[in-house]
Write an enzyme that holds these catalytic residues in place. Structure first.
Site, PDB file in Angstrom:
ATOM      1  N   GLU A  67       6.854  10.300  -0.546  1.00 27.19           N
ATOM      2  CA  GLU A  67       6.942   9.584  -1.814  1.00 27.19           C
ATOM      3  C   GLU A  67       5.859  10.112  -2.751  1.00 27.19           C
ATOM      4  O   GLU A  67       4.935  10.793  -2.307  1.00 27.19           O
ATOM      5  CB  GLU A  67       6.687   8.081  -1.577  1.00 27.19           C
ATOM      6  CG  GLU A  67       5.265   7.837  -1.068  1.00 27.19           C
ATOM      7  CD  GLU A  67       4.858   6.380  -0.879  1.00 27.19           C
ATOM      8  OE1 GLU A  67       5.735   5.518  -0.900  1.00 27.19           O
ATOM      9  OE2 GLU A  67       3.650   6.136  -0.699  1.00 27.19           O
ATOM     10  N   GLY A  73       0.821  -1.199   0.000  1.00 25.94           N
ATOM     11  CA  GLY A  73       0.000   0.000   0.000  1.00 25.94           C
ATOM     12  C   GLY A  73       0.857   1.252   0.000  1.00 25.94           C
ATOM     13  O   GLY A  73       2.044   1.231   0.334  1.00 25.94           O
ATOM     14  N   CYS A  74       0.230   2.357  -0.378  1.00 22.42           N
ATOM     15  CA  CYS A  74       0.970   3.610  -0.521  1.00 22.42           C
ATOM     16  C   CYS A  74       1.404   4.144   0.843  1.00 22.42           C
ATOM     17  O   CYS A  74       2.588   4.406   1.063  1.00 22.42           O
ATOM     18  CB  CYS A  74       0.120   4.634  -1.257  1.00 22.42           C
ATOM     19  SG  CYS A  74      -1.567   4.816  -0.628  1.00 22.42           S
ATOM     20  N   TYR A  75       0.457   4.324   1.763  1.00 21.86           N
ATOM     21  CA  TYR A  75       0.814   4.806   3.098  1.00 21.86           C
ATOM     22  C   TYR A  75       1.806   3.871   3.786  1.00 21.86           C
ATOM     23  O   TYR A  75       2.786   4.331   4.385  1.00 21.86           O
ATOM     24  CB  TYR A  75      -0.421   4.913   3.990  1.00 21.86           C
ATOM     25  CG  TYR A  75      -1.383   6.036   3.712  1.00 21.86           C
ATOM     26  CD1 TYR A  75      -0.984   7.366   3.829  1.00 21.86           C
ATOM     27  CD2 TYR A  75      -2.704   5.778   3.393  1.00 21.86           C
ATOM     28  CE1 TYR A  75      -1.886   8.401   3.622  1.00 21.86           C
ATOM     29  CE2 TYR A  75      -3.611   6.813   3.186  1.00 21.86           C
ATOM     30  CZ  TYR A  75      -3.208   8.123   3.306  1.00 21.86           C
ATOM     31  OH  TYR A  75      -4.095   9.137   3.109  1.00 21.86           O
ATOM     32  N   PRO A  76       1.547   2.545   3.780  1.00 25.85           N
ATOM     33  CA  PRO A  76       2.420   1.663   4.552  1.00 25.85           C
ATOM     34  C   PRO A  76       3.894   1.766   4.180  1.00 25.85           C
ATOM     35  O   PRO A  76       4.769   1.643   5.055  1.00 25.85           O
ATOM     36  CB  PRO A  76       1.857   0.265   4.251  1.00 25.85           C
ATOM     37  CG  PRO A  76       0.402   0.502   4.045  1.00 25.85           C
ATOM     38  CD  PRO A  76       0.357   1.813   3.291  1.00 25.85           C
TER      39      PRO A  76
END
Lengths: 338, 338, 338, 338
Positions: A309, A150-153
């Site tokens: 990111e 995932g993006c946040y993780p």
């Protein structure tokens, strides 16, 4: 050349994948599938690709894809759809990089708890590798199925990996305060992503119950060798792209900023896409790239980690190609220094 | 105090109307209707109003509204719905300010041509007054039904009124190049107004066929006393609010910029909401206000008119209250210098 | 590999050039100069390049650059500075692509009139080639000095070239209404580009006197073989990137949209970076690319041309590399399909 | 009518003050001073005020202001300038609301530590009242000098006041993660607030050393009766206005969300501008208003407080008028429900 299919071609991760793969010297996209009834040209769905790709979207047909020699599929399908679609390809020997959440959580009970439905593909779940290359890169190389992270993780896990691996922080008092551009919410119009609602606005959402929480905790627990608890608060920022996480942890022993930076530099010395920077990072420094930038600061008795990111590149399609490169033995950076 | 109902309370024009009317010393909003099945608090639909309005949305019931003494209704309904909803109120003696397009075009054939359906309320159409106060203000004062003007047309009509009234330009070669913030597209989520689609983007739409074209032409023809032809090109700007029109006309005789400015100043000397400025206008100078700013420039043998406004205030809800003030004999500015 | 120097490394065109050249297989950037007193790392000026370029900014030293084998320099200097800096390199045999305006206007009197100072390098001005590859590509190939075209002019010139070359429109009634993202104003902070001033704002500027006007007219006159007059109105859009021009011309004879599209398709059949599209173009379709998208529409008796581009790529650094490719015999697209 | 002077008329807090005071029934702005050499019309500095204010900026002249009957001055000067400018007015009996930071910190050593210079007006510092009306409202009423509170601190202090006053949390482990629109950085152009730098960007700044930290700690210590330590991390959001603070605290004893909400509702039952809401707050719900919205959530063993406001209204000029209303005995809300 590896023959590739993109499954679910209408969204933002698909178009970013296509942009990267079109310049990748070892990749050939031979099919783009769509669950829509019609079969538009890919360039009609994504006019930015006009003149660059002649493919037309097609219905998902696993036999047809296998017959055409597809070796690798990138799944850009919603969670829930992935786990009922991908098995047909996996059973035909196609390797899959799944950008959905379906194969990220090893424990199907945790999946059921956070996603509200039972997992329907336990067989492949057991084979899936969590595709965060800086942590699980060796397993990725041989995996039949990679669960793209995932993006946040990624910001939380890579932001904390050196400290978690060293068990040098209180693993029960981690706070991850994250902020994301709107593209993270996908391409389906909703009131919350309607321009006049989210422009000139800043707000939290899913406070205390965002589905990326267990994904962060699973990877940090892998690193630490014990259970981890994270308070994760996502927010929406009025911009297209970028995730920024401000992470607060309590170290067991005082550390200086120089020690911390050195620890991080050493940990990531072989990671071409993780930049441990001295300056304060900013999402714009990573926009359009596969870099994840990290800085550390000591404030009073806490350690702050600032990590950011491009949520669509590093956070999804870029890291997917990074995984692809590892799976097929290419230099990890191929196609990604664009 | 005039008792007021807002019809169609969920959109952007409704919330702007409520903000203005809540501070208007002569207005009392007694009902807000909604076509939704449930009856949420108005403040739930528009959290900005939390603590400022206790009303709950209610279904449209013309007898009930009349019985509660509603004297004036603001219609914030979609076109097509207005002309089937408003007659019931008009027949009960309630005066109406309709913010939809249904009663703006006097000729029902023109309506049918541009809106793709027959007009269903010819009786009230014949009584409707086009509510551009600077041009039709006297008729507005006594009208039972005011057709509140469109957002784009106000910049074009007021931007050209002094020249059209003087018949001093070629009325067949008018170009109106307009740019609007996204709120002009309403509150219903669509792909074109999805944040990651329209943010960081600029594009034209409805080139050559936008429905505001005949509205502009009708008012300019009223002023000029002869038919007018306009090429009108709208564009979407990634911002919440504001319309800016760059208008190109060919004067019959050369005029200096000073002469033009003087002509405009004289024409609007009694118009408190039209500011003829020397500097180049900018939408942000009008944001949150009911002002429409105009500047004129001579470039080669053309005259350029630059006109801008807040599309939700001057372009919709503010001018609606300006009309309301004229209808009930209040100072035109009441509630609008906020 | 061609050895390259970037002159003036602190601005937006420099960083975009660096991004492109870092992935260009035939380019090697060996020097980046700066007029600042200190000599920061290039990656300090542009943190997005962290880890990708080790060069430090250096003072401009033509002998030193020549001694290190620099073959080609990209000038990213302000106008006025270019014409006093570049001669020293040209005289040492270094070919130059100048992104400033100094060598674009062939007539030094026109330069003096629009830029308010005399031209100080008439010798090289006489050798300079206007670097719009689709029009002057053959001359570019052998030019010692290429005057890279302005951002706005490219949309106007390429948007009108097929019609101007065919002399099929009134060349004295051309209206170019252009809209640009804020990066077009450069990287030096000013009140007009201060975020809270230009965000949520739309405005025109330099009405009737923008310096790109004579550049547009010069190229269109080359194509038409007779003098051309343009009314050019630039506006600022609250977004980083993108230029969109809405162009209004009067054709001598009626043309259908299909005829126009065919005329444009044929004209640009060998131009890999001009996309003549059927849909309405949008700046976001070109963001990050070197494409210039064009659509044509017939409205009443006018022809509308809609043309857009990324102002920093196609409008500056991308087309500069396109020129570089032509100068050194590489495929025109090298490094630009990123 | 209270005669008012605005000191330092060129910035964002001044124009917001003027907008509010122009509609305030008991306020008359008689002078606007500026430190610039020329004396532009106020409406030239702020074109949004065109036609609404005829005043011209004037140099600061305390005798002149007193002679014209100025009773109250709003200081919109930079810190450091305030403490050398305001004494002259205070000595002439003019009451002052100072929007700078100069009189907020009671301890001049703390001021020197965080602002890097000695305090030069200890006499008035001793008389100053910290103007957060919900906490210090009684003292504000009679104060000769009100130190208007900082934008960030209001969200932190009001967000934590009920818990600090009850000493029900660990006062040494408070984390305030704040996000602000760009207008908070003022109107002076800088690279960090240049549109193409901060648009489409999210970043932290002043990590661990922002000057609002001691201001937050001072007020919370007043409430708790003991020292408080805060880790405060500000970030910049690409939007004009709005501050959002996500606050993490550790309660001494478990509390439910309902208990917390009730505690907050009770604490603020007489505060017309603090809205304790059940839904998740968003800055846009407060834009253009003097409201500060607060929600509380229990996540694991922590309490999260989400607090937001319009940084220019509630965070500066609106709360200044709220203080003005208290100082002169007007209803606290006068002029502020606009």
């Amino acid at each position: 050349m590896v023959k590739i299919a993109i499954l679910g071609g209408s969204g933002y991760t698909a178009v970013e994948l296509l942009k990267i793969l079109l310049r990748h010297p070892q990749a050939e996209v031979v099919a783009v599938t769509s669950r829509q009834d019609d079969t538009p040209l890919v360039a009609e769905l994504h006019p930015v690709l006009t003149g660059r790709i002649a493919l037309r979207c097609e219905p998902f047909n696993p036999d047809g894809l296998a017959a055409r020699g597809v070796q690798c599929a990138f799944g850009c399908l919603p969670h829930g759809v992935s786990m009922t679609t991908l098995p047909a390809l996996l059973e035909r020997g196609v390797r899959v990089i799944d950008l959905s959440a379906d194969y990220r959580l090893r424990d199907p009970n945790v999946y059921a708890q956070w996603y509200g439905e039972s997992h329907e593909d336990l067989a492949h779940l057991a084979q899936a590798v969590y595709g965060l290359p800086e942590i699980y890169g060796d397993e990725v190389a041989t995996a039949p199925l990679v669960a793209n992270p995932g993006c946040y993780p990624q910001t939380a896990i890579l932001g904390l990996a050196p400290l978690a691996a060293g068990r040098s922080i209180d693993l029960k008092s981690i706070i991850v305060d994250s902020k994301s551009g709107i593209s993270g919410a996908g391409r389906t119009p909703k009131l919350t992503t309607h321009f006049p609602e989210c422009n000139e606005n800043f707000a939290a959402y899913a406070v205390g119950n965002h589905r990326h929480t267990p994904e962060i905790e699973q990877a940090l627990a892998d690193l630490a060798g014990e259970a981890v608890e994270v308070i994760f608060t996502p927010h929406l920022v009025p911009m297209d792209r970028g995730i920024f996480s401000t992470i607060y942890v309590t170290p067991h022993r005082p550390m200086t900023q120089a020690q911390l930076t050195e620890l991080y530099r050493e940990y990531y010395r072989n990671a071409p896409f993780v930049r441990v920077v001295d300056h304060l990072p900013a999402t714009k420094h990573t926009t359009g790239t596969n870099f994840l930038d990290i800085a550390v600061r000591v404030v009073r008795d806490r350690v702050l980690v600032l990590a950011c990111e491009d949520n669509l590149i590093r956070g999804a399609s870029g890291v997917a190609v990074q995984n692809f490169n590892r799976m097929y033995g290419f230099d990890e950076r191929t196609g990604l220094f664009g």
